[in-house]
Design an enzyme around this catalytic site. Structure first.
Site, PDB file in Angstrom:
ATOM      1  N   LYS A   1       0.840  -1.204   0.000  1.00  0.00           N
ATOM      2  CA  LYS A   1       0.000   0.000   0.000  1.00  0.00           C
ATOM      3  C   LYS A   1       0.874   1.253   0.000  1.00  0.00           C
ATOM      4  CE  LYS A   1      -0.338  -0.221   5.046  1.00  0.00           C
ATOM      5  NZ  LYS A   1      -1.210  -0.620   6.189  1.00  0.00           N
TER       6      LYS A   1
ATOM      7  N   MET B   1      11.884  24.466   1.808  1.00  0.00           N
ATOM      8  CA  MET B   1      11.071  23.644   0.910  1.00  0.00           C
ATOM      9  C   MET B   1      11.925  22.828  -0.056  1.00  0.00           C
ATOM     10  SD  MET B   1       7.971  24.725  -1.674  1.00  0.00           S
ATOM     11  CE  MET B   1       6.975  25.509  -0.419  1.00  0.00           C
TER      12      MET B   1
ATOM     13  N   ARG C   1     -11.034   0.113  15.177  1.00  0.00           N
ATOM     14  CA  ARG C   1     -10.954   0.923  13.962  1.00  0.00           C
ATOM     15  C   ARG C   1     -11.802   0.257  12.891  1.00  0.00           C
ATOM     16  NH1 ARG C   1      -4.966   1.579  11.430  1.00  0.00           N
ATOM     17  NH2 ARG C   1      -5.545  -0.499  10.823  1.00  0.00           N
TER      18      ARG C   1
ATOM     19  N   TYR D   1      16.151  30.291   6.926  1.00  0.00           N
ATOM     20  CA  TYR D   1      14.977  31.008   7.429  1.00  0.00           C
ATOM     21  C   TYR D   1      14.995  31.075   8.957  1.00  0.00           C
ATOM     22  CZ  TYR D   1      12.563  30.758   2.892  1.00  0.00           C
ATOM     23  OH  TYR D   1      12.199  30.903   1.584  1.00  0.00           O
TER      24      TYR D   1
END
Ligand code: PLP
Length: 362
Positions: free
Chosen positions: A47, A306, A141, A258
């Site tokens: 998955k 980023m 769940r 930053y």
């Protein structure tokens, strides 16, 4: 010559990439299969793009002699495999409402509750339908709970073309050997299976074990094992690397990144790497992780941004263009996870689609 579609694959041009060792993946399959008891078989859990490793490429390495089924979370993940020509049985943990779409594509729904079972029974009025039935043995769940068993039995009895091929549950604490809850869950599963069996509902196959339970040899003879993380980590499969694209000397007292969260305490050689949190190198690793350059550890200094990470290579004889290992070799996903306050699963799944995967050893 390279056209744009060639180049879109990225790994030809981008120094940041995840190398996926198909040989290691295959050896991990072998190692897991070797520890399963008599009659037990492997469900390879692929998955979430095989935990970020590339589901289609890895599914192609799942040979039917070693892997009984592929497990995924979403119907869409299973359909993508079928579109790519994967022919192994596929189990979808669910949930899903499009049971007929699954059956049309030879995909087994892992039915997660009475409502979904009712849909499956409705579909089974017109066709044969094989499912695996999920029981909630204590995780709270997915799965059928004890109070719903009577309804479930009624539904199954009235659906002669519905085949329950498997009954399964999922363990919450299998990675904690001292925790008695695993035993509690197994006992509850056995109790629920006995109730079903007494009402004439059983399946040829049961499965309860994830990686942690499988590595603890909790798989019972004849049961299948649903193994995910161990396929990727017994021997590490992913090596996430980049290169130094800017290397500079900064004076003592210089600010970096930053928020100017780091100031050099001495004249420093600072290397800039073309990877950032948009690639999955988590911002929580700011001033809080190490990378490998020429086999030596260099600390991340300043904020992870980023697209860029800065590391201090003052004590390393580093050069522009040097390879930098972000994850792999002596840096494990567990190490990054601990520093980022998460688990290895999230580190792997977090390596974004922007990072090209390159498959080695195919
Ligand atoms: C993800 C998942 C697994 C695999 O868990 P690992 O800890 O990665 O082995 C097994 N079963 C179910 C139902 C899952 O969702």
């Amino acid at each position: 010559m390279s056209g744009p579609s060639d180049l879109a694959a990225g790994w030809r041009t981008r120094p940041t990439r995840a190398d996926i060792d198909l040989g290691a993946f295959s050896r991990n399959i072998d190692a897991i299969v070797a520890r399963l008891p008599n009659g037990s078989r492997l469900i390879a859990v692929l998955k979430a793009n095989a935990y970020g490793h590339g589901a289609i490429e890895l599914a192609r390495r799942c040979t039917p002699d070693r892997v009984a089924m592929i497990g995924v979370a979403l119907l869409e993940e299973a359909l993508e495999m079928r579109r790519s020509g994967i022919t192994l049985p596929i189990l979808v943990f669910g949930s899903m409402t499009a049971i007929d779409v699954a059956l049309d594509n030879d995909i087994t729904p892992g039915v997660v509750g009475p409502e979904e079972l009712a849909i499956a029974c409705e579909v089974a009025r017109h066709r044969d339908a094989g499912i695996h039935l999920k029981l909630d043995s204590g995780m709270g769940r997915m799965g059928v709970v004890e109070s719903e068993l009577a309804d479930v039995i009624e539904l199954i009895r009235n659906a002669p073309r519905l085949r329950v091929d498997g009954i399964y549950t999922h363990l919450a604490n299998a990675d904690e050997p001292e925790d008695s809850f695993t035993g509690t869950q197994i006992a509850q599963f056995d109790r629920m299976v006995a109730v079903l069996r007494a009402a004439g509902v059983d399946a040829p196959l049961h499965h309860i074990a994830n990686s942690a339970a499988t590595m603890r040899d909790l798989v019972r003879p004849g049961d299948y094992a649903r193994v995910g993380i161990a396929l990727y980590t017994l021997e590490p499969v992913m090596r996430w690397r980049t290169e130094i694209v800017r290397l500079k000397t900064l004076p003592r007292g210089a600010a970096i990144g930053y928020g100017t969260t780091f100031h050099t305490s001495r004249e420093s050689r600072i290397a800039t790497l073309p990877a950032g949190y948009a690639d999955g190198y988590r911002r929580a690793l700011s001033n809080n992780a190490e990378v490998l350059i020429r086999g030596k550890r260099a600390p991340v200094v300043g904020r992870v941004s980023m697209d860029l990470v800065t590391v201090d290579v003052t004590d390393i004889d580093a050069a522009l263009g040097d390879e930098v290992v972000l994850l792999g070799d002596s840096i494990t996903a567990d190490e990054l996870a601990a520093k980022a306050g998460t688990i290895s699963y999230e580190i792997f799944c977090g390596v974004t689609a922007r990072v090209p995967r390159r498959y080695l050893g195919g």
